[in-house]
Design a protein around this motif. Structure first.
Motif, PDB file in Angstrom:
ATOM      1  N   THR A 199       0.825  -1.204   0.000  1.00 46.44           N
ATOM      2  CA  THR A 199       0.000   0.000   0.000  1.00 46.44           C
ATOM      3  C   THR A 199       0.857   1.250   0.000  1.00 46.44           C
ATOM      4  O   THR A 199       1.998   1.238   0.445  1.00 46.44           O
ATOM      5  N   MET A 200       0.298   2.327  -0.520  1.00 45.76           N
ATOM      6  CA  MET A 200       0.931   3.632  -0.448  1.00 45.76           C
ATOM      7  C   MET A 200      -0.015   4.539   0.318  1.00 45.76           C
ATOM      8  O   MET A 200      -1.240   4.446   0.195  1.00 45.76           O
ATOM      9  N   ARG A 201       0.545   5.423   1.146  1.00 52.73           N
ATOM     10  CA  ARG A 201      -0.266   6.213   2.072  1.00 52.73           C
ATOM     11  C   ARG A 201       0.052   7.693   1.976  1.00 52.73           C
ATOM     12  O   ARG A 201       1.191   8.077   1.729  1.00 52.73           O
ATOM     13  N   ILE A 202      -0.967   8.507   2.212  1.00 46.08           N
ATOM     14  CA  ILE A 202      -0.810   9.947   2.404  1.00 46.08           C
ATOM     15  C   ILE A 202      -1.314  10.256   3.803  1.00 46.08           C
ATOM     16  O   ILE A 202      -2.416   9.852   4.182  1.00 46.08           O
ATOM     17  N   ILE A 203      -0.498  10.950   4.590  1.00 49.21           N
ATOM     18  CA  ILE A 203      -0.895  11.316   5.947  1.00 49.21           C
ATOM     19  C   ILE A 203      -1.180  12.811   5.969  1.00 49.21           C
ATOM     20  O   ILE A 203      -0.331  13.628   5.580  1.00 49.21           O
ATOM     21  N   TYR A 204      -2.394  13.153   6.389  1.00 51.40           N
ATOM     22  CA  TYR A 204      -2.829  14.536   6.485  1.00 51.40           C
ATOM     23  C   TYR A 204      -2.832  14.963   7.957  1.00 51.40           C
ATOM     24  O   TYR A 204      -3.084  14.152   8.847  1.00 51.40           O
ATOM     25  N   GLY A 205      -2.605  16.253   8.206  1.00 48.07           N
ATOM     26  CA  GLY A 205      -2.679  16.784   9.559  1.00 48.07           C
ATOM     27  C   GLY A 205      -3.594  17.998   9.602  1.00 48.07           C
ATOM     28  O   GLY A 205      -3.592  18.812   8.659  1.00 48.07           O
ATOM     29  N   ASN A 206      -4.365  18.110  10.678  1.00 46.51           N
ATOM     30  CA  ASN A 206      -5.222  19.287  10.801  1.00 46.51           C
ATOM     31  C   ASN A 206      -4.383  20.494  11.216  1.00 46.51           C
ATOM     32  O   ASN A 206      -3.157  20.403  11.392  1.00 46.51           O
ATOM     33  N   GLU A 207      -5.027  21.656  11.398  1.00 48.14           N
ATOM     34  CA  GLU A 207      -4.285  22.882  11.690  1.00 48.14           C
ATOM     35  C   GLU A 207      -3.502  22.795  12.991  1.00 48.14           C
ATOM     36  O   GLU A 207      -2.389  23.322  13.097  1.00 48.14           O
ATOM     37  N   VAL A 208      -4.067  22.129  13.993  1.00 46.55           N
ATOM     38  CA  VAL A 208      -3.377  21.997  15.278  1.00 46.55           C
ATOM     39  C   VAL A 208      -2.092  21.190  15.105  1.00 46.55           C
ATOM     40  O   VAL A 208      -1.027  21.554  15.637  1.00 46.55           O
ATOM     41  N   ALA A 209      -2.177  20.099  14.357  1.00 46.54           N
ATOM     42  CA  ALA A 209      -0.998  19.262  14.139  1.00 46.54           C
ATOM     43  C   ALA A 209       0.067  19.998  13.335  1.00 46.54           C
ATOM     44  O   ALA A 209       1.266  19.921  13.643  1.00 46.54           O
ATOM     45  N   VAL A 210      -0.346  20.706  12.295  1.00 45.51           N
ATOM     46  CA  VAL A 210       0.612  21.449  11.469  1.00 45.51           C
ATOM     47  C   VAL A 210       1.300  22.536  12.290  1.00 45.51           C
ATOM     48  O   VAL A 210       2.511  22.750  12.170  1.00 45.51           O
ATOM     49  N   LYS A 211       0.544  23.222  13.137  1.00 44.18           N
ATOM     50  CA  LYS A 211       1.134  24.257  14.002  1.00 44.18           C
ATOM     51  C   LYS A 211       2.172  23.631  14.941  1.00 44.18           C
ATOM     52  O   LYS A 211       3.250  24.205  15.168  1.00 44.18           O
ATOM     53  N   ALA A 212       1.874  22.445  15.474  1.00 38.63           N
ATOM     54  CA  ALA A 212       2.823  21.763  16.363  1.00 38.63           C
ATOM     55  C   ALA A 212       4.094  21.386  15.623  1.00 38.63           C
ATOM     56  O   ALA A 212       5.204  21.472  16.173  1.00 38.63           O
ATOM     57  N   ILE A 213       3.954  20.988  14.350  1.00 42.31           N
ATOM     58  CA  ILE A 213       5.126  20.641  13.546  1.00 42.31           C
ATOM     59  C   ILE A 213       5.992  21.867  13.328  1.00 42.31           C
ATOM     60  O   ILE A 213       7.222  21.824  13.471  1.00 42.31           O
ATOM     61  N   ARG A 214       5.352  22.988  12.976  1.00 42.92           N
ATOM     62  CA  ARG A 214       6.107  24.227  12.740  1.00 42.92           C
ATOM     63  C   ARG A 214       6.858  24.673  13.988  1.00 42.92           C
ATOM     64  O   ARG A 214       7.968  25.183  13.914  1.00 42.92           O
ATOM     65  N   GLU A 215       6.243  24.455  15.148  1.00 44.43           N
ATOM     66  CA  GLU A 215       6.841  24.908  16.403  1.00 44.43           C
ATOM     67  C   GLU A 215       7.695  23.825  17.066  1.00 44.43           C
ATOM     68  O   GLU A 215       8.208  24.034  18.163  1.00 44.43           O
ATOM     69  N   LYS A 217       6.832  21.035  18.431  1.00 46.09           N
ATOM     70  CA  LYS A 217       6.218  20.586  19.676  1.00 46.09           C
ATOM     71  C   LYS A 217       5.384  19.340  19.396  1.00 46.09           C
ATOM     72  O   LYS A 217       4.157  19.357  19.464  1.00 46.09           O
ATOM     73  N   THR A 218       6.086  18.250  19.054  1.00 52.81           N
ATOM     74  CA  THR A 218       5.387  17.041  18.620  1.00 52.81           C
ATOM     75  C   THR A 218       5.600  15.833  19.523  1.00 52.81           C
ATOM     76  O   THR A 218       5.214  14.727  19.159  1.00 52.81           O
ATOM     77  N   ASN A 219       6.236  16.041  20.653  1.00 52.75           N
ATOM     78  CA  ASN A 219       6.415  14.900  21.557  1.00 52.75           C
ATOM     79  C   ASN A 219       6.350  15.384  23.006  1.00 52.75           C
ATOM     80  O   ASN A 219       7.362  15.758  23.571  1.00 52.75           O
ATOM     81  N   PRO A 220       5.117  15.443  23.574  1.00 55.98           N
ATOM     82  CA  PRO A 220       3.884  14.904  23.008  1.00 55.98           C
ATOM     83  C   PRO A 220       3.203  15.896  22.062  1.00 55.98           C
ATOM     84  O   PRO A 220       3.480  17.096  22.099  1.00 55.98           O
ATOM     85  N   TRP A 221       2.315  15.348  21.225  1.00 58.26           N
ATOM     86  CA  TRP A 221       1.498  16.191  20.373  1.00 58.26           C
ATOM     87  C   TRP A 221       0.449  16.886  21.236  1.00 58.26           C
ATOM     88  O   TRP A 221      -0.066  16.301  22.183  1.00 58.26           O
ATOM     89  N   PRO A 222       0.113  18.129  20.919  1.00 59.79           N
ATOM     90  CA  PRO A 222      -0.886  18.836  21.723  1.00 59.79           C
ATOM     91  C   PRO A 222      -2.294  18.289  21.503  1.00 59.79           C
ATOM     92  O   PRO A 222      -2.596  17.738  20.435  1.00 59.79           O
ATOM     93  N   ASP A 223      -3.140  18.425  22.520  1.00 56.33           N
ATOM     94  CA  ASP A 223      -4.536  18.035  22.371  1.00 56.33           C
ATOM     95  C   ASP A 223      -5.157  18.784  21.194  1.00 56.33           C
ATOM     96  O   ASP A 223      -4.879  19.970  20.981  1.00 56.33           O
ATOM     97  N   GLY A 224      -5.997  18.089  20.458  1.00 59.35           N
ATOM     98  CA  GLY A 224      -6.620  18.673  19.278  1.00 59.35           C
ATOM     99  C   GLY A 224      -5.925  18.296  17.991  1.00 59.35           C
ATOM    100  O   GLY A 224      -6.466  18.511  16.899  1.00 59.35           O
ATOM    101  N   SER A 225      -4.713  17.712  18.091  1.00 59.72           N
ATOM    102  CA  SER A 225      -4.016  17.240  16.892  1.00 59.72           C
ATOM    103  C   SER A 225      -4.769  16.056  16.302  1.00 59.72           C
ATOM    104  O   SER A 225      -5.192  15.164  17.031  1.00 59.72           O
ATOM    105  N   ILE A 226      -4.927  16.049  14.991  1.00 58.35           N
ATOM    106  CA  ILE A 226      -5.590  14.934  14.319  1.00 58.35           C
ATOM    107  C   ILE A 226      -4.786  14.557  13.074  1.00 58.35           C
ATOM    108  O   ILE A 226      -4.363  15.428  12.303  1.00 58.35           O
ATOM    109  N   PHE A 227      -4.569  13.262  12.902  1.00 60.19           N
ATOM    110  CA  PHE A 227      -3.954  12.732  11.688  1.00 60.19           C
ATOM    111  C   PHE A 227      -4.986  11.898  10.945  1.00 60.19           C
ATOM    112  O   PHE A 227      -5.784  11.183  11.561  1.00 60.19           O
ATOM    113  N   ALA A 228      -4.947  11.973   9.629  1.00 57.66           N
ATOM    114  CA  ALA A 228      -5.758  11.099   8.788  1.00 57.66           C
ATOM    115  C   ALA A 228      -4.805  10.413   7.815  1.00 57.66           C
ATOM    116  O   ALA A 228      -4.066  11.090   7.086  1.00 57.66           O
TER     117      ALA A 228
END
Length: 311
Positions: A199-215, A217-228
């Motif tokens: 299989t090949m996969r695309i992982i999407y992140g919502n705005e909260v997750a993307v903001k955590a990546i930019r900053e 701050k991904t371990n732990p991920w902040p509440d409200g982060s969602i991956f699809a």
């Protein structure tokens, strides 16, 4: 000459004194082979992984010398804490598979075994042939197979062939999590493939997750982060290129440390096929998810290494 001899004598004396002041050697207890694993795969894991990732450690004479043993023993202690193959039989099958897949990815990324370790212990290197053995085993261990030589479906939108059916009402997952059709408009944070199930996969992140990546701050991920994570079958075309085939599933990870405290702080959900059928008969299906992701406990249970986004 007298000064040089004196310096050599002092260095030699200091070296000898260090041997009595060094750290305690890690205990070594014989570890059995991994049950349910072929002999040739066991041989690779025992040779290249067991020294730092099991209760059984074989030290060379130079590993025990101070001050080098400070680094060696520290690697062993940290390695056992991160992954201990001696506990193999206590793990659920899903967790065992997750560990093997995670370990192979670390090998393919040249992160394991540590280059500093194989430089001093060249016999512990994993060859291309060893990697192929591990790949073949994981492919055989997986029930699903990649689709081959099928007509390529037309993909519409970023989510592919499930778009037409996703407009229909979709039942929630057994644990009550609702399907989130808007994920197709989120930012892509990673793209991966799974050779073991084709299989090949695309992982999407919502705005909260993307903001955590930019900053960062991904371990732990902040509440409200969602991956699809949307997955398609790999399709091999006549020219040998790989493209997306049939839509397989979409999985969600929703971070809420309190709400989902019983499942490692994450809400888990999955919908299968173009009909988006919820996965699992009862809410306890989430134990499979947690078990599979347990090798990444120290990374907040997340396998994905996101792209780096600029502010």
């Amino acid at each position: 000459m007298k000064k040089i001899r004196l310096m050599i004598a002092l260095l030699g004396t200091g070296f000898l004194v260090l041997q009595f002041l060094g750290p305690d050697k890690p205990a070594s207890v014989p570890a059995p082979n991994l049950s349910g694993i072929p002999e040739e795969v066991n041989a690779i894991i025992r040779n290249s992984c067991f020294d730092c990732h099991s209760s059984q450690t074989t030290l060379q004479w130079y590993d025990k010398l101070s001050p080098a043993n400070l680094l060696v023993y520290d690697h062993i202690q940290k390695g056992r804490k991160a992954l201990d193959f001696s506990k193999w039989d206590s793990l659920a099958p899903a967790a065992q598979s997750g560990i093997l897949f995670y370990s192979l990815n670390k090998i393919l990324e040249n992160e394991m075994p540590l280059p500093s370790y194989t430089t001093v212990h060249p016999t512990k290197k994993i060859s291309d042939g060893d990697i192929q053995v591990l790949k073949n085993f994981l492919v055989a261990r997986t029930l699903s197979r990649p689709a081959a030589n099928k007509a390529r479906p037309q993909l519409t939108g970023s989510a592919g062939s499930q778009d037409a059916t996703s407009r229909l009402p979709v039942r929630p997952a057994p644990n009550g999590i609702e399907y989130l059709p808007d994920y197709r408009n989120w930012k892509v944070i990673s793209i991966t493939d799974r050779f073991d199930n084709g299989t090949m996969r695309i992982i999407y992140g919502n705005e909260v997750a993307v903001k955590a990546i930019r900053e960062c701050k991904t371990n732990p991920w902040p509440d409200g982060s969602i991956f699809a994570k949307a997955a398609w079958k790999q399709q091999t075309n006549a020219d040998g290129s790989i493209t997306a085939g049939d839509f397989v599933q979409v999985e969600f990870m929703i971070k809420d440390a309190q709400k989902y405290a019983s499942t490692a702080g994450w809400g888990w959900a999955r919908w299968r096929g173009t009909g988006l059928k919820p996965y699992g008969e009862k809410a306890v299906f989430t134990t499979e998810c947690v078990s599979c992701h347990s090798p990444r406990k120290d990374n907040d249970y997340v396998f994905t290494t996101p792209f780096t986004f600029k502010n």
